[in-house]
Design an enzyme around this catalytic site. Structure first.
Site, PDB file in Angstrom:
ATOM      1  N   ASP A   1       0.860  -1.178   0.000  1.00  0.00           N
ATOM      2  CA  ASP A   1       0.000   0.000   0.000  1.00  0.00           C
ATOM      3  C   ASP A   1       0.897   1.229   0.000  1.00  0.00           C
ATOM      4  OD1 ASP A   1      -2.349   1.578   0.268  1.00  0.00           O
ATOM      5  OD2 ASP A   1      -3.241   0.042   1.549  1.00  0.00           O
TER       6      ASP A   1
ATOM      7  N   ASP B   1      -2.950   4.922  -2.427  1.00  0.00           N
ATOM      8  CA  ASP B   1      -4.005   5.520  -1.621  1.00  0.00           C
ATOM      9  C   ASP B   1      -4.377   6.909  -2.141  1.00  0.00           C
ATOM     10  OD1 ASP B   1      -5.555   5.288   0.961  1.00  0.00           O
ATOM     11  OD2 ASP B   1      -4.424   7.125   1.398  1.00  0.00           O
TER      12      ASP B   1
ATOM     13  N   GLU C   1      -6.478   4.188  -5.840  1.00  0.00           N
ATOM     14  CA  GLU C   1      -7.736   4.435  -5.139  1.00  0.00           C
ATOM     15  C   GLU C   1      -8.226   5.833  -5.506  1.00  0.00           C
ATOM     16  OE1 GLU C   1      -9.499   4.561  -0.582  1.00  0.00           O
ATOM     17  OE2 GLU C   1      -7.604   5.534  -1.072  1.00  0.00           O
TER      18      GLU C   1
ATOM     19  N   HIS D   1     -10.966  -2.434   3.736  1.00  0.00           N
ATOM     20  CA  HIS D   1     -10.741  -1.961   5.108  1.00  0.00           C
ATOM     21  C   HIS D   1     -11.532  -0.699   5.437  1.00  0.00           C
ATOM     22  CE1 HIS D   1      -8.098   0.463   2.643  1.00  0.00           C
ATOM     23  NE2 HIS D   1      -7.965   1.308   3.644  1.00  0.00           N
ATOM     24  N   ASP D   2     -12.096  -0.056   4.423  1.00  0.00           N
ATOM     25  CA  ASP D   2     -12.858   1.183   4.636  1.00  0.00           C
ATOM     26  C   ASP D   2     -14.362   0.995   4.502  1.00  0.00           C
ATOM     27  OD1 ASP D   2     -10.722   2.852   5.182  1.00  0.00           O
ATOM     28  OD2 ASP D   2     -10.428   3.446   3.097  1.00  0.00           O
TER      29      ASP D   2
END
Length: 580
Positions: free
Chosen positions: A101, A206, A266, A335-336
Site C-alpha cells: 500500500d 491511496d 484508489e 478496510h474502509d
C-alpha cells in the site's frame, strides 16, 4: 516467444490483508507479519494470486498506518524488514505475488521530511508540503481557506513556530505533500524503487486522485450551513489534468520484463468513469486499474458516509453497467467498508450463508481484477448493534460522533443528548466492521491472539470461523474456493463483454458475458422471496447453456426460458458457440 493476450493481473485474485487484524503470532494483541506467513498455505488453498498488505510502514497510527513516518522501514508492531523478506519469499515460493500500500498524498507529521519542513520557512523541504499564511476576517485570524477535512474540522493546522498553516485533507497528523514540487515526486519515485528492488510486485496507491490541488486553493462554496468549514473535494479530486504518473516499471532501472508490476489507484469521490479512463488507458502508461467508489457510496447520505440512505437494485445495476466499460477493480469489501453480507445481502441466521454465496457469484462474474477482503471468504458480518461507541476505534467514527454530539449539546443546551440514531448508522456503515480480528477458530478471541486483542472480536466467532468452514463443503469458504476456480476456468467471466438483462427488474440482476464463441449467463436474486423471470431477451435464446455454478447445490440445474429463483439464489450458465 509470443506476448500473452492479456496482462497477468487481469485474471488475478487479489486478497487484501489488514495486518493489525489478521493473525497475531507473538501474543501482543496486534496482527503481524509472522502471522501472515503462518497463513500463506491458507491463502494459496483459497485461490489467491496476489496478497495486498494495508500499510505496515513505521507509523504513529493516527489513522491506522495511513500516516507514515518512514517509508523504508517496517513498524515494529508488525515485525522487521527481514520478516517482510521472509513473507515475500514464502509468497513467491507458493506462486503468489505481494503488493504494498503506497500512501503518498500525505505523510505522518512525524516523518523526517515534515520535521524539516516545519522547522523554518527557509528550510529546503519547506515547499515539500503545502504551507500558507492565515487570513484575517473581522480582526480574527482564520485558516487560509474554508476547506473541511475528510475527517471533520478544518483541513488546515497552524504551526506556532512559523505562524503558517499546513494543509491536511485528513487528520492534522497527516500533512499533504506538495506534488507540484518535482523534488517531492523524485523522492516518491525513490521510495517505489526501494520496494521494487527488494522484490515488491506492485502498489495500491491511496487516494491518488487527491494529489493535485487547484491553483490558488480557493474557498469552497457554502453547502453546509451548520459549520464554517465546507466540503472542498471539487478543488482536489481530479482538479486538474492528472500529473505525470508513469507506470512504476518505467521508474526503475530494469525493463518491463524485469518488473511486471501491478498498479492500482484508489480514487474516492469520483463517480464518472470518463474522468478516470485516462488513468488506465495503456497509451498513457499510468495505472493498470482504479478503485472507484460509486458503488460504495450507493447507500451513503450527502451528510456523511456513516449515515445510510436507501438504495435500489436498479441503481446498483446502473453503476455496475457503467463501470464494466472501464478496467476497474471488482470489490464490495475492503478496510474502509462495512461487511458486504450485512450491507448488500442478509446477515440473518437463515440467509447469511446463502446471500454471502450469492454476492460471491456477483463478484466473480464481473470483468476486472477481483479483490477479496480478509474474512469475506467466510461471510463475516458486521459486529452487533448493541456494541457501544467505545468499541469503534476508527478516527472517522470517533471524529464524526464528537462533531454531532457537540452540535446537539450546543443546540439543546445540555450535556446528555440522544445519540442512538447515530449509533444505528455506525452499526450499518462504519469502517470499524472491516477491522475486527479474523475469526480463525472457536478458541478465545477467535484464535487471533493469545493476548488481549487491540480490537474486540465479533461475538459470533465460536460458531462462525475458518476452522469450522474449511472442511465443510457447504460453507461460504468452500463456495468461494469453488467460485474462484470457476472464474479461472472460464475466460468469458474475466474478459467478456457485459450485457444487461431485465434492466428494470427490482429483484433480479441478470446479465450475459460474451467472449469470442463463448457466452455466460448470470442470474442473481438480491432479495428474500422466490421470483419468476422470463429470459426471452437473451440473445440466441437459452439453448445450449450448461450449469457452471450455483449457491444452493452443486448438481446441474437445467435452464428454460422461464426460471424461478429461490431466495438470494445465484446461478451461472456457460455456452459455447451455437451450431448452425
Amino acid at each position: 516467444m509470443s506476448k500473452p493476450p492479456h496482462p497477468w493481473w487481469k485474471s488475478a485474485t487479489v486478497y487484501q490483508i489488514y495486518p493489525s487484524s489478521f493473525l497475531d503470532a507473538n501474543g501482543d494483541g496486534t496482527g503481524d507479519l509472522a502471522g501472515i506467513i503462518a497463513k500463506l498455505d491458507y491463502l494459496k488453498d483459497l485461490g489467491v494470486d496476489v496478497i495486498w498488505l494495508s500499510p505496515i510502514y513505521r507509523s504513529p497510527l493516527a489513522d491506522m498506518g495511513y500516516d507514515i513516518s518512514d517509508y523504508e522501514d517496517i513498524d515494529s508492531r508488525y515485525g522487521t524488514l527481514e520478516d517482510w523478506d521472509r513473507l515475500l519469499e514464502g509468497a513467491h515460493a507458493r506462486g503468489m505475488k505481494l503488493m504494498m500500500d503506497l500512501v503518498v498524498n500525505h505523510t505522518s507529521d512525524e516523518h523526517a521530511w515534515f520535521t524539516a519542513s516545519k522547522s523554518s520557512k527557509n528550510d529546503p523541504k519547506r515547499d515539500w508540503y503545502i504551507w500558507r499564511p492565515g487570513k484575517v476576517v473581522d480582526g480574527e485570524e482564520l485558516p487560509p481557506n474554508n476547506w473541511k477535512s475528510v475527517f471533520q474540522g478544518s483541513a488546515w493546522e497552524r504551526d506556532s513556530a512559523t505562524g503558517e498553516y499546513y494543509l491536511h485533507l485528513f487528520v492534522s497528523k497527516q500533512p499533504d505533500l506538495n506534488w507540484d514540487n518535482p523534488v517531492v515526486r523524485s523522492a516518491v519515485w525513490d521510495v517505489m524503487r526501494f520496494w521494487v528492488r527488494r522484490g515488491c510486485d506492485g502498489f495500491r496507491m491511496d487516494v491518488i486522485n487527491f494529489i493535485s490541488k487547484t491553483d490558488g486553493l480557493p474557498d469552497a462554496p457554502l453547502v453546509d450551513h451548520t459549520q464554517y468549514y465546507q466540503p472542498a473535494c471539487m478543488y482536489y479530486v481530479l482538479s486538474r489534468a492528472p500529473l505525470p504518473f508513469p507506470r512504476l516499471l518505467r521508474l526503475t532501472n530494469g525493463t518491463p520484463t524485469d518488473h511486471d508490476l501491478i498498479t492500482v489507484g484508489e480514487t474516492p469521490f469520483t463517480h464518472e468513469a470518463s474522468e478516470l479512463a485516462a488513468y488506465v488507458l495503456p497509451q498513457n502508461r499510468e495505472l493498470d486499474m482504479v478503485f472507484h467508489f460509486e458503488l460504495m457510496d450507493i447507500d451513503s447520505s450527502s451528510e456523511s458516509p456513516l449515515i445510510t440512505k436507501p438504495w435500489t437494485l436498479r441503481e446498483l445495476k446502473a453503476i455496475i453497467s457503467r463501470w464494466q466499460q472501464v478496467h476497474a477493480r471488482i470489490y464490495i469489501e475492503n478496510h474502509d467498508q462495512a461487511r458486504s453480507v450485512s450491507r448488500f445481502g442478509n446477515d440473518s441466521a437463515q440467509w447469511r450463508a446463502v446471500s454471502a454465496k450469492m454476492l460471491a457469484i456477483f463478484e466473480v462474474t464481473q470483468a476486472g481484477t477481483l479483490y477479496v477482503y480478509q474474512g469475506q471468504e467466510l461471510g463475516i458480518k458486521n459486529f452487533p448493534q448493541t456494541w457501544g461507541i467505545e468499541e469503534y476505534k476508527d478516527v472517522a467514527s470517533q471524529n464524526y460522533w464528537n462533531l454531532i454530539k457537540e452540535q446537539r449539546q450546543k443546540a439543546q443546551g445540555k450535556e446528555d443528548v440522544e445519540m442512538s440514531d447515530l449509533l444505528d448508522g455506525f452499526a450499518r456503515k462504519a469502517r470499524d466492521h472491516a477491522r475486527t480480528p479474523m475469526q480463525w477458530n472457536a478458541s478465545p478471541h477467535g484464535g487471533f491472539t493469545t493476548g488481549t486483542p487491540w480490537m474486540r472480536v465479533n461475538d459470533d466467532y465460536r460458531e462462525w470461523n475458518a476452522e469450522q468452514q474449511i472442511d465443510d463443503e457447504t460453507s461460504v469458504h468452500a463456495f468461494w474456493k469453488r467460485a474462484l476456480k470457476v472464474r479461472k476456468t472460464h475466460d468469458v467471466l474475466i474478459y467478456g463483454d457485459f450485457v444487461m438483462l431485465l434492466e428494470t427488474h427490482e429483484q433480479v440482476f441478470a446479465y450475459t458475458r460474451n467472449y469470442g464463441s463463448t457466452s455466460a449467463l448470470v442470474l442473481l436474486n438480491f432479495k428474500e422471496g422466490k421470483v419468476e423471470i422470463d429470459l426471452g431477451e437473451v440473445v440466441g435464446g437459452v439453448t445450449g447453456y450448461t450449469f457452471a455454478l450455483g449457491n444452493y447445490e452443486n448438481e446441474a440445474i437445467g435452464l428454460e426460458e422461464k426460471v424461478t429463483l429461490r431466495d438470494y439464489e445465484g446461478r451461472v450458465y456457460v455456452r459455447e458457440a451455437l451450431l448452425d
